[in-house]
Design a protein around this motif. Structure first.
Motif, short mmCIF file in Angstrom:
data_model
loop_
_atom_site.label_atom_id
_atom_site.label_comp_id
_atom_site.label_asym_id
_atom_site.label_seq_id
_atom_site.Cartn_x
_atom_site.Cartn_y
_atom_site.Cartn_z
N GLN A 1 49.27 -6.10 40.22
CA GLN A 1 48.83 -5.46 41.46
C GLN A 1 47.51 -6.09 41.92
OE1 GLN A 1 48.43 -1.29 40.39
NE2 GLN A 1 50.44 -0.81 41.26
N PRO A 2 47.20 -5.96 43.20
CA PRO A 2 45.86 -6.36 43.65
C PRO A 2 44.82 -5.39 43.10
CG PRO A 2 47.04 -5.26 45.42
CD PRO A 2 48.04 -5.46 44.30
N LEU A 3 43.58 -5.77 43.19
CA LEU A 3 42.48 -4.90 42.77
C LEU A 3 42.38 -3.73 43.75
CD1 LEU A 3 40.02 -4.19 41.10
CD2 LEU A 3 38.77 -6.04 42.22
N LEU A 4 42.62 -2.52 43.26
CA LEU A 4 42.64 -1.32 44.09
C LEU A 4 41.45 -0.43 43.77
CD1 LEU A 4 46.45 -0.43 43.77
CD2 LEU A 4 45.33 -1.70 45.62
N TRP A 5 40.90 0.20 44.81
CA TRP A 5 39.73 1.07 44.67
C TRP A 5 40.07 2.48 45.15
CZ3 TRP A 5 35.54 -1.10 42.29
CH2 TRP A 5 35.53 -2.50 42.22
N TRP A 6 39.56 3.49 44.42
CA TRP A 6 39.96 4.88 44.64
C TRP A 6 38.75 5.80 44.75
CZ3 TRP A 6 45.34 6.06 44.33
CH2 TRP A 6 46.15 4.97 43.94
N SER A 7 38.95 6.89 45.49
CA SER A 7 37.98 7.99 45.54
C SER A 7 38.75 9.26 45.86
CB SER A 7 36.90 7.73 46.59
OG SER A 7 35.92 8.76 46.56
N PRO A 8 39.34 9.89 44.85
CA PRO A 8 40.22 11.05 45.08
C PRO A 8 39.45 12.28 45.56
CG PRO A 8 39.91 10.68 42.74
CD PRO A 8 39.29 9.51 43.43
N ASP A 9 40.18 13.15 46.23
CA ASP A 9 39.65 14.41 46.74
C ASP A 9 40.74 15.47 46.59
OD1 ASP A 9 38.12 16.34 47.96
OD2 ASP A 9 38.47 15.60 50.00
N PRO A 10 40.51 16.48 45.73
CA PRO A 10 39.27 16.83 45.04
C PRO A 10 39.04 15.98 43.79
CG PRO A 10 40.96 18.39 44.47
CD PRO A 10 41.57 17.49 45.50
N ARG A 11 37.95 16.30 43.10
CA ARG A 11 37.51 15.54 41.93
C ARG A 11 37.38 16.49 40.75
NH1 ARG A 11 35.77 10.11 43.34
NH2 ARG A 11 34.69 9.23 41.54
N MET A 12 37.80 16.05 39.57
CA MET A 12 37.58 16.86 38.37
C MET A 12 36.26 16.44 37.72
SD MET A 12 39.95 17.86 35.11
CE MET A 12 40.30 19.51 35.73
N HIS B 1 44.45 18.57 29.72
CA HIS B 1 43.57 18.50 28.55
C HIS B 1 42.12 18.76 28.93
CE1 HIS B 1 41.61 17.14 24.91
NE2 HIS B 1 41.01 16.17 25.57
N LEU B 2 41.65 18.08 29.98
CA LEU B 2 40.27 18.26 30.40
C LEU B 2 40.02 19.66 30.96
CD1 LEU B 2 39.61 14.77 32.01
CD2 LEU B 2 38.54 15.69 29.93
N GLU B 3 41.04 20.23 31.57
CA GLU B 3 40.88 21.59 32.08
C GLU B 3 40.65 22.57 30.94
OE1 GLU B 3 43.15 24.80 35.02
OE2 GLU B 3 44.08 22.86 34.59
N THR B 4 41.34 22.37 29.80
CA THR B 4 41.13 23.25 28.65
C THR B 4 39.73 23.09 28.07
OG1 THR B 4 41.99 21.67 27.02
CG2 THR B 4 43.57 23.16 28.07
N MET B 5 39.11 21.93 28.31
CA MET B 5 37.76 21.67 27.80
C MET B 5 36.67 22.12 28.78
SD MET B 5 38.03 20.22 24.76
CE MET B 5 36.49 19.35 24.49
N GLY B 6 37.08 22.68 29.90
CA GLY B 6 36.12 23.19 30.87
C GLY B 6 36.00 22.37 32.13
N GLY B 7 36.86 21.38 32.29
CA GLY B 7 36.84 20.58 33.51
C GLY B 7 37.15 21.44 34.73
N GLN B 8 36.45 21.18 35.84
CA GLN B 8 36.63 21.95 37.05
C GLN B 8 36.87 21.03 38.24
OE1 GLN B 8 33.09 24.40 37.37
NE2 GLN B 8 33.92 25.93 35.96
N ILE B 9 37.64 21.53 39.19
CA ILE B 9 37.94 20.77 40.40
C ILE B 9 36.88 21.04 41.46
CG2 ILE B 9 39.55 20.59 42.33
CD1 ILE B 9 40.54 19.17 39.89
N GLN B 10 36.37 19.98 42.06
CA GLN B 10 35.40 20.08 43.14
C GLN B 10 35.87 19.29 44.34
OE1 GLN B 10 31.56 18.62 42.02
NE2 GLN B 10 30.92 20.52 41.03
#
Length: 232
Positions: free
Chosen positions: A53-64, A193-202
């Motif tokens: 693939q080409p070099l791809l750049w990301w910035s998802p919304d929302p963010r964990m 997995h991260l949600e069980t460790m306290g990860g939150q969506i912003q």
């Protein structure tokens, strides 16, 4: 369609232009030089692509995200940490950690996104002091778990983790969060997995405001922070 950025002089578009589907895909092209990577992370952007693939750049919304205040460690994990005979270090084996992260199979992925080019780019950042690793070693001195990411100020941009033994990656994450070095850990995308460790969506906008303030604040040595946590 997404824009292509110049390979020699990459300029990232505003993150608000990222696609909704696939979530967060912003642009393609550019390079993986240290200056480009640091420019990207300071704007909430990260590279993610596979071989071919080409070099791809990301910035998802929302963010964990994960913070020391929201970190959840179960009672069983706390008991495990009190009794474990493993050794936890920081920045002792960064190349080995990123190689292990690239090699471990994952249920939701076909192959790896940590290509040879990506590995070398983050190793280059490590020698410049911008990437860090947590290593977990068993009683015989074998590397059994860890994580790595990019650090700017009081923000740790988590990239990947691995575990060859139950609780090894959790041990690495708890060690990072209790090092006293970071107020915000960018987990990028939601995982159960991260949600069980306290990860939150912003919302991305909320994440960016906090991130851009915290990357300007000084932090302390991760090596010292991890050592201090296990000396308590």
């Amino acid at each position: 369609m997404i824009p292509w950025i110049d390979e020699d002089n990459p300029v990232f578009p505003p993150v608000e232009q990222a696609l909704k589907d696939p979530d967060g895909l912003l642009c393609a092209g550019g390079n993986l030089r240290p200056t480009t990577l640091l420019q990207a992370y300071s704007h909430g952007i990260f590279p993610w692509y596979s071989d071919g693939q080409p070099l791809l750049w990301w910035s998802p919304d929302p963010r964990m995200v994960l913070t020391p205040q929201t970190l959840h460690v179960s009672r069983s994990m706390k008991r495990f940490l009190r009794k474990m005979q493993w050794t936890v270090t920081a920045d002792k084996a960064f190349p080995q950690v990123i190689e292990a992260c690239s090699a471990i199979p994952r249920d939701d992925q076909d192959g790896t996104w940590i290509t040879e080019e990506m590995m070398q780019a983050y190793i280059n950042l490590y020698y410049l002091g911008f990437t860090h690793s947590i290593e977990v070693w068993d009683e015989k001195g074998k590397l059994i778990g860890g994580l790595y990411g990019v650090a700017m100020g009081r923000v740790f941009f988590g990239e990947s983790m691995f575990s060859f033994e139950t609780n090894a990656s959790k041990t690495a994450l708890v060690s990072l969060m209790n090092s006293g070095c970071y107020d915000l850990v960018d987990c990028q995308m939601h995982t159960a997995h991260l949600e069980t460790m306290g990860g939150q969506i912003q919302p991305r906008s909320v994440f960016l405001i906090a991130m851009q303030t915290l990357i300007k604040r000084p932090t302390s040595s991760l090596v010292t922070g991890v050592e201090s946590f296990y000396e308590k």
